[in-house]
Design a protein around this motif. Structure first.
Motif, PDB file in Angstrom:
ATOM      1  N   TYR A   1      32.121  -7.350   3.307  1.00 46.24           N
ATOM      2  CA  TYR A   1      31.494  -8.480   3.953  1.00 46.24           C
ATOM      3  C   TYR A   1      29.989  -8.256   4.042  1.00 46.24           C
ATOM      4  CZ  TYR A   1      31.428  -5.625   8.222  1.00 46.24           C
ATOM      5  OH  TYR A   1      31.201  -4.638   9.135  1.00 46.24           O
ATOM      6  N   SER A   2      29.288  -9.312   4.438  1.00 45.26           N
ATOM      7  CA  SER A   2      27.831  -9.237   4.553  1.00 45.26           C
ATOM      8  C   SER A   2      27.401 -10.010   5.787  1.00 45.26           C
ATOM      9  CB  SER A   2      27.183  -9.841   3.303  1.00 45.26           C
ATOM     10  OG  SER A   2      25.798 -10.043   3.510  1.00 45.26           O
ATOM     11  N   VAL A   3      26.499  -9.420   6.557  1.00 48.84           N
ATOM     12  CA  VAL A   3      26.026 -10.086   7.777  1.00 48.84           C
ATOM     13  C   VAL A   3      24.660 -10.740   7.559  1.00 48.84           C
ATOM     14  CG1 VAL A   3      27.365  -8.545   9.240  1.00 48.84           C
ATOM     15  CG2 VAL A   3      24.969  -8.000   8.735  1.00 48.84           C
ATOM     16  N   GLY A   4      24.185 -10.726   6.339  1.00 48.66           N
ATOM     17  CA  GLY A   4      22.921 -11.389   6.038  1.00 48.66           C
ATOM     18  C   GLY A   4      22.428 -10.988   4.664  1.00 48.66           C
ATOM     19  N   GLU A   5      21.433 -11.725   4.181  1.00 49.88           N
ATOM     20  CA  GLU A   5      20.856 -11.433   2.868  1.00 49.88           C
ATOM     21  C   GLU A   5      20.433  -9.965   2.773  1.00 49.88           C
ATOM     22  OE1 GLU A   5      17.937 -14.321   1.655  1.00 49.88           O
ATOM     23  OE2 GLU A   5      16.773 -12.787   0.606  1.00 49.88           O
ATOM     24  N   GLY A   6      20.837  -9.335   1.691  1.00 52.27           N
ATOM     25  CA  GLY A   6      20.465  -7.941   1.466  1.00 52.27           C
ATOM     26  C   GLY A   6      21.344  -6.917   2.135  1.00 52.27           C
ATOM     27  N   THR A   7      22.369  -7.356   2.864  1.00 54.20           N
ATOM     28  CA  THR A   7      23.257  -6.416   3.553  1.00 54.20           C
ATOM     29  C   THR A   7      24.667  -6.530   3.023  1.00 54.20           C
ATOM     30  OG1 THR A   7      24.096  -7.839   5.335  1.00 54.20           O
ATOM     31  CG2 THR A   7      21.921  -6.866   5.647  1.00 54.20           C
ATOM     32  N   THR A   8      25.388  -5.410   3.022  1.00 52.22           N
ATOM     33  CA  THR A   8      26.817  -5.406   2.704  1.00 52.22           C
ATOM     34  C   THR A   8      27.491  -4.326   3.530  1.00 52.22           C
ATOM     35  OG1 THR A   8      26.589  -3.839   0.878  1.00 52.22           O
ATOM     36  CG2 THR A   8      26.424  -6.185   0.330  1.00 52.22           C
ATOM     37  N   ALA A   9      28.788  -4.488   3.725  1.00 52.07           N
ATOM     38  CA  ALA A   9      29.544  -3.491   4.482  1.00 52.07           C
ATOM     39  C   ALA A   9      30.984  -3.483   3.978  1.00 52.07           C
ATOM     40  CB  ALA A   9      29.506  -3.785   5.973  1.00 52.07           C
ATOM     41  N   LYS A  10      31.656  -2.345   4.164  1.00 56.21           N
ATOM     42  CA  LYS A  10      33.026  -2.211   3.697  1.00 56.21           C
ATOM     43  C   LYS A  10      34.012  -2.811   4.694  1.00 56.21           C
ATOM     44  CE  LYS A  10      32.172   2.024   1.075  1.00 56.21           C
ATOM     45  NZ  LYS A  10      32.533   3.453   0.898  1.00 56.21           N
ATOM     46  N   GLY A  11      35.052  -3.394   4.134  1.00 56.80           N
ATOM     47  CA  GLY A  11      36.132  -3.903   4.950  1.00 56.80           C
ATOM     48  C   GLY A  11      37.313  -2.965   4.918  1.00 56.80           C
TER      49      GLY A  11
ATOM     50  N   ASP B   1      37.929  -0.007  -1.955  1.00 57.26           N
ATOM     51  CA  ASP B   1      37.913   0.862  -3.139  1.00 57.26           C
ATOM     52  C   ASP B   1      38.117   0.065  -4.419  1.00 57.26           C
ATOM     53  OD1 ASP B   1      39.625   3.592  -1.423  1.00 57.26           O
ATOM     54  OD2 ASP B   1      37.524   2.959  -1.446  1.00 57.26           O
ATOM     55  N   GLY B   2      37.254   0.371  -5.415  1.00 54.38           N
ATOM     56  CA  GLY B   2      37.349  -0.287  -6.714  1.00 54.38           C
ATOM     57  C   GLY B   2      36.512  -1.547  -6.816  1.00 54.38           C
ATOM     58  N   TYR B   3      35.816  -1.895  -5.731  1.00 55.73           N
ATOM     59  CA  TYR B   3      35.001  -3.110  -5.706  1.00 55.73           C
ATOM     60  C   TYR B   3      33.568  -2.789  -5.266  1.00 55.73           C
ATOM     61  CZ  TYR B   3      39.668  -5.212  -5.329  1.00 55.73           C
ATOM     62  OH  TYR B   3      40.979  -5.559  -5.521  1.00 55.73           O
ATOM     63  N   ASN B   4      32.632  -3.575  -5.774  1.00 55.51           N
ATOM     64  CA  ASN B   4      31.273  -3.520  -5.259  1.00 55.51           C
ATOM     65  C   ASN B   4      30.802  -4.955  -5.016  1.00 55.51           C
ATOM     66  OD1 ASN B   4      29.726  -4.470  -7.815  1.00 55.51           O
ATOM     67  ND2 ASN B   4      31.012  -2.802  -8.551  1.00 55.51           N
ATOM     68  N   VAL B   5      29.834  -5.092  -4.129  1.00 53.47           N
ATOM     69  CA  VAL B   5      29.342  -6.414  -3.774  1.00 53.47           C
ATOM     70  C   VAL B   5      27.825  -6.398  -3.698  1.00 53.47           C
ATOM     71  CG1 VAL B   5      31.376  -7.242  -2.495  1.00 53.47           C
ATOM     72  CG2 VAL B   5      29.647  -5.847  -1.317  1.00 53.47           C
ATOM     73  N   SER B   6      27.257  -7.594  -3.796  1.00 53.83           N
ATOM     74  CA  SER B   6      25.816  -7.736  -3.610  1.00 53.83           C
ATOM     75  C   SER B   6      25.525  -9.085  -2.984  1.00 53.83           C
ATOM     76  CB  SER B   6      25.070  -7.575  -4.932  1.00 53.83           C
ATOM     77  OG  SER B   6      25.419  -8.601  -5.819  1.00 53.83           O
ATOM     78  N   ARG B   7      24.480  -9.094  -2.146  1.00 56.61           N
ATOM     79  CA  ARG B   7      24.063 -10.331  -1.458  1.00 56.61           C
ATOM     80  C   ARG B   7      22.541 -10.424  -1.611  1.00 56.61           C
ATOM     81  NH1 ARG B   7      25.474 -12.753   3.741  1.00 56.61           N
ATOM     82  NH2 ARG B   7      24.762 -14.915   3.585  1.00 56.61           N
ATOM     83  N   LEU B   8      22.118 -10.766  -2.841  1.00 57.01           N
ATOM     84  CA  LEU B   8      20.689 -10.845  -3.129  1.00 57.01           C
ATOM     85  C   LEU B   8      20.081 -12.117  -2.581  1.00 57.01           C
ATOM     86  CD1 LEU B   8      20.640  -9.422  -6.764  1.00 57.01           C
ATOM     87  CD2 LEU B   8      20.243  -8.218  -4.612  1.00 57.01           C
ATOM     88  N   LYS B   9      20.891 -13.159  -2.512  1.00 58.97           N
ATOM     89  CA  LYS B   9      20.431 -14.423  -1.941  1.00 58.97           C
ATOM     90  C   LYS B   9      21.370 -14.814  -0.805  1.00 58.97           C
ATOM     91  CE  LYS B   9      18.434 -16.411  -6.160  1.00 58.97           C
ATOM     92  NZ  LYS B   9      18.469 -17.576  -7.084  1.00 58.97           N
ATOM     93  N   LYS B  10      20.865 -15.468   0.184  1.00 59.25           N
ATOM     94  CA  LYS B  10      21.666 -15.816   1.355  1.00 59.25           C
ATOM     95  C   LYS B  10      22.887 -16.647   0.984  1.00 59.25           C
ATOM     96  CE  LYS B  10      21.215 -17.857   5.959  1.00 59.25           C
ATOM     97  NZ  LYS B  10      20.268 -18.519   6.912  1.00 59.25           N
TER      98      LYS B  10
ATOM     99  N   CYS C   1      30.581 -16.205  -5.397  1.00 59.49           N
ATOM    100  CA  CYS C   1      30.827 -17.075  -4.251  1.00 59.49           C
ATOM    101  C   CYS C   1      29.506 -17.698  -3.841  1.00 59.49           C
ATOM    102  CB  CYS C   1      31.413 -16.278  -3.090  1.00 59.49           C
ATOM    103  SG  CYS C   1      31.635 -17.259  -1.584  1.00 59.49           S
ATOM    104  N   ALA C   2      29.515 -19.007  -3.625  1.00 60.15           N
ATOM    105  CA  ALA C   2      28.317 -19.706  -3.182  1.00 60.15           C
ATOM    106  C   ALA C   2      28.662 -20.610  -2.011  1.00 60.15           C
ATOM    107  CB  ALA C   2      27.738 -20.528  -4.336  1.00 60.15           C
ATOM    108  N   GLN C   3      27.742 -20.646  -1.026  1.00 55.57           N
ATOM    109  CA  GLN C   3      27.927 -21.548   0.113  1.00 55.57           C
ATOM    110  C   GLN C   3      26.629 -22.289   0.385  1.00 55.57           C
ATOM    111  OE1 GLN C   3      26.418 -20.981   3.313  1.00 55.57           O
ATOM    112  NE2 GLN C   3      25.706 -18.839   3.089  1.00 55.57           N
ATOM    113  N   ASP C   4      26.777 -23.557   0.764  1.00 54.49           N
ATOM    114  CA  ASP C   4      25.597 -24.399   1.003  1.00 54.49           C
ATOM    115  C   ASP C   4      25.478 -24.794   2.474  1.00 54.49           C
ATOM    116  OD1 ASP C   4      27.024 -27.503  -0.380  1.00 54.49           O
ATOM    117  OD2 ASP C   4      27.664 -26.178   1.250  1.00 54.49           O
TER     118      ASP C   4
END
Lengths: 115, 115
Positions: free
Chosen positions: A48-58, A62-71, A23-26
């Motif tokens: 979900y993610s509240v900012g670069e480098g953060t993630t949280a469970k919704g 289960d069965g999913y992982n996420v990453s937010r390395l760039k904003k 997913c990308a947003q500009d």
């Protein structure tokens, strides 16, 4: 200004395979979200993610992982796909958190089928 | 836990007529947001209208208006002068005032518009 884009639009996986949805947003949004939509149900929040480098469970993480390395990017990974993960996946982003109103802007969705 | 209920899986309306989609929700909070999203066959989720719970005045956006009954926890969407392009799935959604991660969706109402 493309808004929120998702890659790929369609994918078919076999049980046990792995994949990553991009997913990308500009819009310089701080918050990003991943939802899944199943027949007869509304969207349910996966992570979900509240900012670069953060993630949280919704609601259904289960069965999913996420990453937010760039904003601007939010990745959703399936390490070992299962037929129960057949769904349409939506990414969304928004400006900031509470308490101000922040409209969530949605991507076009990715239809994933796991056989 | 907060829940959103849309009791009408399908509705139909003739072009130029008016239709009302129902939504009820359950919450113990006093401050929150309510939304109606439209999902056409393209799958893109589009925000139609929003309502802040602390505002007594019903929100209006062109042909779309809501009837917000806070005490009854009811949030219906009225579409006036229906157009063929209004045919879509409509989702009611709830968001607590202080938790931006919690966008809770109903199961949707499919609206058909007949010429």
């Amino acid at each position: 200004n493309a808004g929120v884009t998702q890659t790929p639009k369609f994918r078919v996986l076999k049980t046990g395979q792995s994949m990553t949805l991009l997913c990308a947003q500009d819009m310089n949004h701080e918050y990003m979200y991943w939802y899944r939509q199943d027949p007869g149900m509304g969207l349910r929040l996966i992570h979900y993610s509240v900012g670069e480098g953060t993630t949280a469970k919704g609601e259904v993480p289960d069965g999913y992982n996420v990453s937010r390395l760039k904003k601007q990017n939010f990745l959703l990974g399936l390490e070992s796909a299962a037929p129960s993960q057949t769904s349409v996946y939506f990414c969304a982003s928004s400006t900031q958190g509470t308490p101000s109103f922040d409209e969530q802007y949605f991507g076009p969705g990715t239809r994933l089928t796991v056989t | 836990a907060q829940t959103v209920t849309q009791s009408q899986p399908e509705m139909s309306v003739q072009e130029a007529e008016t239709v009302t989609l129902s939504c009820t929700y359950d919450t113990s909070e006093s401050d929150y947001y309510l939304f109606w999203y439209k999902q056409p066959p393209s799958r893109q989720m589009i925000l139609v209208i929003r309502q802040e719970a602390y505002k007594q005045q019903n929100a209006t956006e062109n042909r779309f208006s809501v009837n917000f009954q806070k005490a009854a926890k009811s949030f219906s969407l009225k579409i006036s002068d229906s157009q063929l392009g209004d045919a879509a799935m409509y989702f009611c959604a709830y968001r607590p005032y202080y938790n931006t991660d919690k966008l809770i969706f109903g199961t949707g109402t499919r609206l058909q518009v007949f010429p």
